[in-house]
Write an enzyme that holds these catalytic residues in place. Structure first.
Site, mmCIF file in Angstrom:
data_model
loop_
_atom_site.group_PDB
_atom_site.id
_atom_site.type_symbol
_atom_site.label_atom_id
_atom_site.label_comp_id
_atom_site.label_asym_id
_atom_site.label_seq_id
_atom_site.Cartn_x
_atom_site.Cartn_y
_atom_site.Cartn_z
ATOM 1 C CG ASN A 12 -1.742 1.234 1.375
ATOM 2 O OD1 ASN A 12 -1.785 2.062 0.465
ATOM 3 N ND2 ASN A 12 -2.411 1.384 2.516
ATOM 4 C CE LYS A 14 -0.161 3.151 4.844
ATOM 5 N NZ LYS A 14 -0.072 3.257 6.296
ATOM 6 C CG HIS A 103 -5.902 2.042 5.258
ATOM 7 N ND1 HIS A 103 -5.452 2.906 6.232
ATOM 8 C CD2 HIS A 103 -4.902 1.151 5.055
ATOM 9 C CE1 HIS A 103 -4.223 2.552 6.579
ATOM 10 N NE2 HIS A 103 -3.862 1.488 5.883
ATOM 11 C CD GLU A 105 -2.861 5.424 6.912
ATOM 12 O OE1 GLU A 105 -2.910 5.516 5.665
ATOM 13 O OE2 GLU A 105 -1.905 4.900 7.519
ATOM 14 C CD GLU A 175 -3.361 -2.324 7.379
ATOM 15 O OE1 GLU A 175 -2.226 -2.550 6.931
ATOM 16 O OE2 GLU A 175 -3.995 -1.294 7.118
ATOM 17 C CB SER A 221 5.317 -1.507 11.982
ATOM 18 O OG SER A 221 4.860 -0.194 12.248
HETATM 19 P P1 13P Z 1 3.043 0.540 7.726
HETATM 20 O O1 13P Z 1 3.587 -0.753 7.152
HETATM 21 O O2 13P Z 1 3.747 1.753 7.224
HETATM 22 O O3 13P Z 1 2.899 0.472 9.209
HETATM 23 O O4 13P Z 1 1.538 0.685 7.140
HETATM 24 C C1 13P Z 1 0.646 -0.361 7.292
HETATM 25 C C2 13P Z 1 -0.568 -0.048 6.518
HETATM 26 O O5 13P Z 1 -1.348 0.806 6.919
HETATM 27 C C3 13P Z 1 -0.786 -0.757 5.251
HETATM 28 O O6 13P Z 1 -2.074 -0.539 4.766
#
Ligand code: 13P
Length: 259
Positions: A12, A14, A103, A105, A175, A221
């Site tokens: 991802n 982002k 997600h 976020e 997640e 992470s």
């Molecule tokens: P990180 O691997 O940067 O923690 O992000 C995880 C994530 O939100 C994948 O969708």
């Protein structure tokens, strides 16, 4: 317990990588997998921002690269007066295979509710793509002992009332919000326990066969150091990788990782 099935490792990206950078990243990934192919039984999807999907699609299809295309979101409506939105149909036309829905976020910053996420899953399925349904609890919810209830509610909110065939084809990504972008990976036991809980919720909703066929990813992470042990957990069928997916060497190391 799961079926023997293909592991899905997803990157991802982002809100990173303009289309020039996206092309560079996909070419770096291609160079690495050319040297040593992706192991049997592993599937890889990359999820660039909307403006880079077409660029990545062209690279993947022209050079027959072993990556599936992914998106990070879509709108639930087919078309119309939704300024700034992108429909599932538009993504399907770009040969997108997997679309992330819900997600954390987006749930946190854009107020997406379980009802919104369910509608997105409807649209993704209607266009022949697979959702990667993201679920997970905050640290406060975990400390309060409310994590299981939150995750079960998110899973059933998006997937209740669907056939076993449909549920068997979805991907759920666990997640934990406290592990995203923090450098703090869930322990293998915590990841396994919640992924097993998700599978039991899928079984309650659509039967044991569907639950065994569905794939459950862990995200938060993930690094080349943590990936192998996570993938060895019996109910972890893949990984959803954020930060480390922007580094071609790290991402390919995660794709190849073994316990
Ligand atoms: P990180 O691997 O940067 O923690 O992000 C995880 C994530 O939100 C994948 O969708």
């Amino acid at each position: 317990m799961r079926d023997a099935r293909t592991v899905l490792v997803s990157g991802n990206w982002k809100m990173n990588e303009n289309h020039f950078e996206a092309l560079k990243l996909v070419q770096e990934l291609a160079a690495l997998v050319r040297v040593a192919p992706i192991p049997e039984g592993r599937e890889v999807s990359v999820h660039p921002p909307f403006t880079s999907i077409r660029t990545v699609q062209t690279a993947v299809e022209t050079d027959h690269l072993p990556f599936l295309l992914g998106a990070q979101n879509c709108h639930h409506e087919e078309r119309g007066a939704f300024t700034g939105e992108v429909s599932a149909e538009m993504l399907a036309k770009l040969n997108v295979a997997y679309v992330i829905a819900g997600h954390s976020e987006r749930r946190a910053h854009l107020g997406e509710s379980d009802v919104d996420v369910r509608r997105k899953v409807d649209a993704i399925l209607a266009h022949g793509m697979r959702p990667i349904l993201c679920v997970g609890e905050t640290l406060e919810e975990r400390v309060a002992g409310a994590a299981v209830e939150k995750v079960r509610t998110q899973v059933s909110g998006a997937l209740s009332g669907r056939s076993g065939e449909v549920v068997g084809g979805v991907v759920v990504a666990y997640e934990p919000i406290w592990a995203i972008g923090t450098g703090e990976t869930a322990s293998v036991q915590d990841a396994q326990d919640m992924c097993a809980t998700i599978r039991s919720e899928l079984s309650r909703l659509a039967g044991a066969g569907a639950a065994a066929a569905a794939r459950i990813q862990y995200g938060g992470s993930v690094t080349p150091d943590s990936a192998g042990a996570l993938l060895a957990a019996p109910d972890v069928d893949g990984l959803l990788v954020g930060g480390a997916s922007l580094d071609a060497e790290k991402f390919v190391a995660i794709v190849r990782s073994t316990a």
